[in-house]
Design a protein around this motif. Structure first.
Motif, PDB file in Angstrom:
ATOM      1  N   ASP A  39       0.801  -1.221   0.000  1.00 53.10           N
ATOM      2  CA  ASP A  39       0.000   0.000   0.000  1.00 53.10           C
ATOM      3  C   ASP A  39       0.834   1.272   0.000  1.00 53.10           C
ATOM      4  N   HIS A  40       2.101   1.167   0.348  1.00 56.07           N
ATOM      5  CA  HIS A  40       2.933   2.360   0.504  1.00 56.07           C
ATOM      6  C   HIS A  40       4.029   2.459  -0.556  1.00 56.07           C
ATOM      7  N   GLY A  41       3.898   1.629  -1.593  1.00 59.79           N
ATOM      8  CA  GLY A  41       4.819   1.739  -2.712  1.00 59.79           C
ATOM      9  C   GLY A  41       6.206   1.243  -2.383  1.00 59.79           C
ATOM     10  N   VAL A  42       7.183   1.764  -3.127  1.00 64.49           N
ATOM     11  CA  VAL A  42       8.587   1.428  -2.932  1.00 64.49           C
ATOM     12  C   VAL A  42       9.399   2.704  -2.924  1.00 64.49           C
ATOM     13  N   ALA A  43      10.601   2.611  -2.397  1.00 62.44           N
ATOM     14  CA  ALA A  43      11.479   3.775  -2.374  1.00 62.44           C
ATOM     15  C   ALA A  43      12.917   3.297  -2.354  1.00 62.44           C
ATOM     16  N   SER A  44      13.799   4.157  -2.821  1.00 60.35           N
ATOM     17  CA  SER A  44      15.229   3.887  -2.724  1.00 60.35           C
ATOM     18  C   SER A  44      15.908   5.108  -2.145  1.00 60.35           C
ATOM     19  N   GLY A  45      17.110   4.910  -1.614  1.00 60.48           N
ATOM     20  CA  GLY A  45      17.817   6.035  -1.015  1.00 60.48           C
ATOM     21  C   GLY A  45      19.277   5.734  -0.792  1.00 60.48           C
ATOM     22  N   ALA A 159       4.216  15.210  -8.047  1.00 58.24           N
ATOM     23  CA  ALA A 159       3.724  14.747  -9.344  1.00 58.24           C
ATOM     24  C   ALA A 159       4.601  15.308 -10.463  1.00 58.24           C
ATOM     25  N   SER A 160       5.028  16.558 -10.299  1.00 58.74           N
ATOM     26  CA  SER A 160       5.904  17.181 -11.292  1.00 58.74           C
ATOM     27  C   SER A 160       7.290  16.534 -11.287  1.00 58.74           C
ATOM     28  N   ILE A 161       7.830  16.271 -10.118  1.00 61.89           N
ATOM     29  CA  ILE A 161       9.142  15.632 -10.009  1.00 61.89           C
ATOM     30  C   ILE A 161       9.134  14.251 -10.661  1.00 61.89           C
ATOM     31  N   ALA A 162       8.057  13.515 -10.447  1.00 60.38           N
ATOM     32  CA  ALA A 162       7.978  12.147 -10.976  1.00 60.38           C
ATOM     33  C   ALA A 162       8.030  12.115 -12.494  1.00 60.38           C
ATOM     34  N   LYS A 163       7.697  13.230 -13.150  1.00 59.58           N
ATOM     35  CA  LYS A 163       7.664  13.276 -14.613  1.00 59.58           C
ATOM     36  C   LYS A 163       8.943  13.826 -15.229  1.00 59.58           C
ATOM     37  N   LEU A 164       9.922  14.200 -14.409  1.00 57.54           N
ATOM     38  CA  LEU A 164      11.152  14.754 -14.957  1.00 57.54           C
ATOM     39  C   LEU A 164      11.885  13.711 -15.806  1.00 57.54           C
ATOM     40  N   ASP A 165      12.365  14.130 -16.978  1.00 54.84           N
ATOM     41  CA  ASP A 165      13.081  13.219 -17.868  1.00 54.84           C
ATOM     42  C   ASP A 165      14.424  12.793 -17.275  1.00 54.84           C
ATOM     43  N   ARG A 166      15.102  13.733 -16.629  1.00 50.82           N
ATOM     44  CA  ARG A 166      16.430  13.450 -16.078  1.00 50.82           C
ATOM     45  C   ARG A 166      16.409  13.766 -14.588  1.00 50.82           C
ATOM     46  N   LEU A 167      16.766  12.807 -13.782  1.00 48.35           N
ATOM     47  CA  LEU A 167      16.792  13.011 -12.337  1.00 48.35           C
ATOM     48  C   LEU A 167      17.694  11.945 -11.735  1.00 48.35           C
ATOM     49  N   ASP A 168      18.839  12.376 -11.193  1.00 51.98           N
ATOM     50  CA  ASP A 168      19.782  11.426 -10.612  1.00 51.98           C
ATOM     51  C   ASP A 168      19.446  11.096  -9.164  1.00 51.98           C
ATOM     52  N   ALA A 169      18.922  12.071  -8.419  1.00 55.61           N
ATOM     53  CA  ALA A 169      18.566  11.853  -7.021  1.00 55.61           C
ATOM     54  C   ALA A 169      17.701  13.020  -6.564  1.00 55.61           C
ATOM     55  N   VAL A 170      16.998  12.822  -5.456  1.00 53.94           N
ATOM     56  CA  VAL A 170      16.213  13.874  -4.806  1.00 53.94           C
ATOM     57  C   VAL A 170      16.793  14.094  -3.422  1.00 53.94           C
ATOM     58  N   LEU A 171      17.150  15.336  -3.104  1.00 57.35           N
ATOM     59  CA  LEU A 171      17.646  15.681  -1.776  1.00 57.35           C
ATOM     60  C   LEU A 171      16.479  16.206  -0.952  1.00 57.35           C
ATOM     61  N   HIS A 172      16.157  15.516   0.133  1.00 59.27           N
ATOM     62  CA  HIS A 172      15.073  15.968   1.013  1.00 59.27           C
ATOM     63  C   HIS A 172      15.706  16.565   2.264  1.00 59.27           C
ATOM     64  N   PHE A 231      16.108   8.933  -2.948  1.00 59.02           N
ATOM     65  CA  PHE A 231      16.057  10.093  -2.059  1.00 59.02           C
ATOM     66  C   PHE A 231      17.267  10.055  -1.123  1.00 59.02           C
ATOM     67  N   ILE A 232      17.887  11.212  -0.930  1.00 61.84           N
ATOM     68  CA  ILE A 232      18.950  11.389   0.059  1.00 61.84           C
ATOM     69  C   ILE A 232      18.395  12.357   1.096  1.00 61.84           C
ATOM     70  N   CYS A 233      18.123  11.854   2.286  1.00 59.01           N
ATOM     71  CA  CYS A 233      17.284  12.582   3.250  1.00 59.01           C
ATOM     72  C   CYS A 233      18.031  12.941   4.527  1.00 59.01           C
ATOM     73  N   VAL A 234      17.643  14.063   5.108  1.00 61.66           N
ATOM     74  CA  VAL A 234      17.930  14.391   6.498  1.00 61.66           C
ATOM     75  C   VAL A 234      16.632  14.898   7.117  1.00 61.66           C
ATOM     76  N   TRP A 235      16.552  14.805   8.439  1.00 58.37           N
ATOM     77  CA  TRP A 235      15.371  15.368   9.090  1.00 58.37           C
ATOM     78  C   TRP A 235      15.605  16.821   9.444  1.00 58.37           C
ATOM     79  N   ASP A 236      14.508  17.559   9.666  1.00 62.07           N
ATOM     80  CA  ASP A 236      14.577  18.883  10.270  1.00 62.07           C
ATOM     81  C   ASP A 236      13.896  18.775  11.634  1.00 62.07           C
TER      82      ASP A 236
END
Length: 557
Positions: A39-45, A159-172, A231-236
């Motif tokens: 139900d919560h999909g998949v993710a990588s990081g 939704a916009s990020i998911a459609k990007l043609d080129r994306l190596d990583a997302v920094l959260h 995703f490469i994440c840190v908390w705030d």
């Protein structure tokens, strides 16, 4: 601070089990027959040159399921291909049926597909992950995001990020969840658009934090973004509680919410369970999530922790009314040289990591950081707008906001900073960091979140020397000052020499593109977060030049 035995026993006594660390644990026999959904999909990081962390959550079909659920993971070059790598892992009941595996043996700079399956043959969605490059790298493209208040709006930016043609990583850069209840921050928006938080009360316990993470990950746009890239994440702060620091938080009352260490430990356990991040190293404190990533010969990414490892208590909380009699003692406290954001060990690690990157000839050192680093004085709206426009603006505001705004402007005129929770509340610590930049030989690109606004800033040390540039990501959904005073970002920029661009009105993200010559930030926005239909726009572009480290940011549009 480490999580000691007493803290652990506090959680055990509440009926919860501390299940960290440990990524790939074999399933117990009674878990092999458990039917489950994804139900919560998949993710990588946390990608590396030879692998990444892969994550999912197996939701039991039977709510009374007590045993672990056996899963098989697969990695292939393309969807539908025969897997190149496969293995078994357990979605452990003790970890809220989440599962993470550290996959290795992959080729650098290569995009892969991955998925999970249950023993009964139920298959998860398919995700994409790109390993980090080695050697010569022509360019790197990263998304930069922060601050996703679930009731604050729809995740259109994802939704916009998911459609990007080129994306190596997302920094959260933090605030993946918020702790407030249904009547808390942003709750009025959530009630209007049907995005009510779960649970409805403010989250304090391990079960609460797990439920809030689960709600965010059920969002289809959130799942799509996670499936698009690592995703490469840190908390705030809001992953625990508003304006937190090493010893507590503005939004934590021990008298009614219990021991701070227990709440912090519960929130961190839920974070490590539900996020695609490597678990803490044995013997190191859970708070130590500072880590680095190498993008071939092009860049080093340094992700830091500014909340729970060493931060001193804020002089004032965000939005707190300050009486004139408090100005002088507050500013004196702010100026104390021992006030910390990073702590000496982390600061030394930053310097070593950046110096090694410079020595290796990499043109870019990128610092992933939670809060705005620039010097930002609050705007004098009355002076900047003129009396007629100011009076008209004030007439449109609710009375409580008029009173708060007048008090804020009085403090700004007295020299108090715009936000004591940002680096402006810790000037001595900021100068120590700037000195480390200089000793390492780096002029970094600083990335910041937290403020719910877009920023392009030139950063100077106390002597006036340019030491870094800063790009601040606006929020995915969280409201900002522009919700009350449209256009206030322009007035903030006009009032501050270091601020080249400030957008307090719109929501979105940054696309950061690194090449050997330039670091370019493209500020992407969505037209609305209160409806699912939206338009995308690029509202500003700034770039830094690798060949001119003493040059200010160049505005491209």
């Amino acid at each position: 601070m480490t999580i000691n035995r007493r803290d652990a026993l506090t959680l055990f006594g509440s009926g919860s089990a501390l299940a960290l660390p440990g990524l790939a644990t074999a399933a117990r026999p009674n878990g092999s027959a458990g039917a489950a959904r994804f139900d919560h999909g998949v993710a990588s990081g946390d990608p590396s040159a030879d692998g990444a962390i892969l994550w999912t959550r197996a939701t039991p079909q039977d709510p009374q399921q007590a045993g672990d659920i056996a899963l098989t993971w697969h990695v292939a070059l393309r969807e539908g291909d025969t897997p190149l790598h496969s293995g078994r892992i357990a979605a452990r009941a003790a970890r809220d049926f989440t599962a993470k595996v550290a996959v290795t043996g992959l080729k650098p700079g290569t995009e892969y597909r991955y998925w999970f399956e249950t023993a009964a043959g139920t298959r998860s969605p398919v995700g994409r992950v790109r390993t980090l490059p080695r050697g010569v790298v022509a360019d790197v493209v990263m998304g930069v995001v922060s601050c996703q208040l679930y009731p604050g709006g729809f995740f259109n930016a994802y939704a916009s990020i998911a459609k990007l043609d080129r994306l190596d990583a997302v920094l959260h850069l933090g605030d993946y969840i918020y702790e407030y209840g249904i009547d808390g921050y942003g709750g009025d928006i959530g009630k209007k658009i049907g995005r009510l938080v779960e649970p409805t009360h403010e989250i304090v316990t391990l079960a609460d934090y797990r439920m809030r993470h689960a709600q965010v990950k059920r969002d289809a746009d959130m799942q799509a973004a996670h499936a698009r890239a690592a995703f490469i994440c840190v908390w705030d702060d809001h992953e625990v509680a508003n304006d937190d620091w090493i010893g507590g938080a503005e939004n934590h009352d021990p008298a009614t919410e219990g021991d701070w260490k227990a709440r912090k430990a519960a929130s961190m356990q839920a974070y490590f369970e539900w996020m695609p991040i490597r678990d803490p190293k044995p013997g190191e404190p859970w708070e130590a999530i500072n880590r680095s990533f190498e993008f071939g010969d092009l860049a080093t990414l340094v992700m830091v922790e500014t909340r729970l490892l060493a931060r001193s208590r804020q002089v004032a909380a965000k939005g707190e009314a300050i009486a004139p009699a408090e100005y002088a003692p507050m500013m004196a406290e702010r100026a104390q040289p021992g006030r910390e954001m990073l702590g000496a060990p982390q600061l030394a690690w930053i310097e070593r990591t950046m110096a090694a990157s410079v020595t290796a000839g990499k043109p870019w050192q990128v610092l992933g950081n939670q809060v705005v680093m620039a010097r930002v004085a609050g705007p004098d709206l009355e002076k900047q707008l003129g009396p007629d426009r100011f009076d008209a603006m004030m007439a449109r505001l609710p009375e409580k906001w008029r009173t708060a705004l007048m008090a804020s402007m009085a403090s700004y005129r007295a020299g108090l900073p715009f936000n004591f929770d940002s680096w402006d509340g810790y000037p001595a610590a900021r100068e120590r960091l700037y000195a480390a930049f200089k000793r390492s030989g780096s002029r970094p690109v600083v990335l910041s979140g937290d403020s719910h606004a877009g920023w392009a800033n030139d950063l100077h040390d106390a002597s006036g020397k340019l030491v870094a540039v800063e790009f601040g990501a606006t929020a995915i959904t969280s409201p900002s000052y522009g919700s009350l005073i449209p256009g206030i970002g322009t007035l903030i920029a006009d009032a501050n020499d270091e601020v080249r661009f400030c957008d307090q009105d719109r929501k979105g993200f940054i696309v950061l593109t690194l090449t050997p010559d330039h670091a370019t930030a493209d500020f992407k926005t969505v037209s609305t977060v209160v409806a699912k239909s939206f338009a995308e726009a690029s509202v500003a572009r700034f770039r830094a030049s690798a060949a001119a480290p003493d040059a200010k940011l160049e505005q491209l549009g």
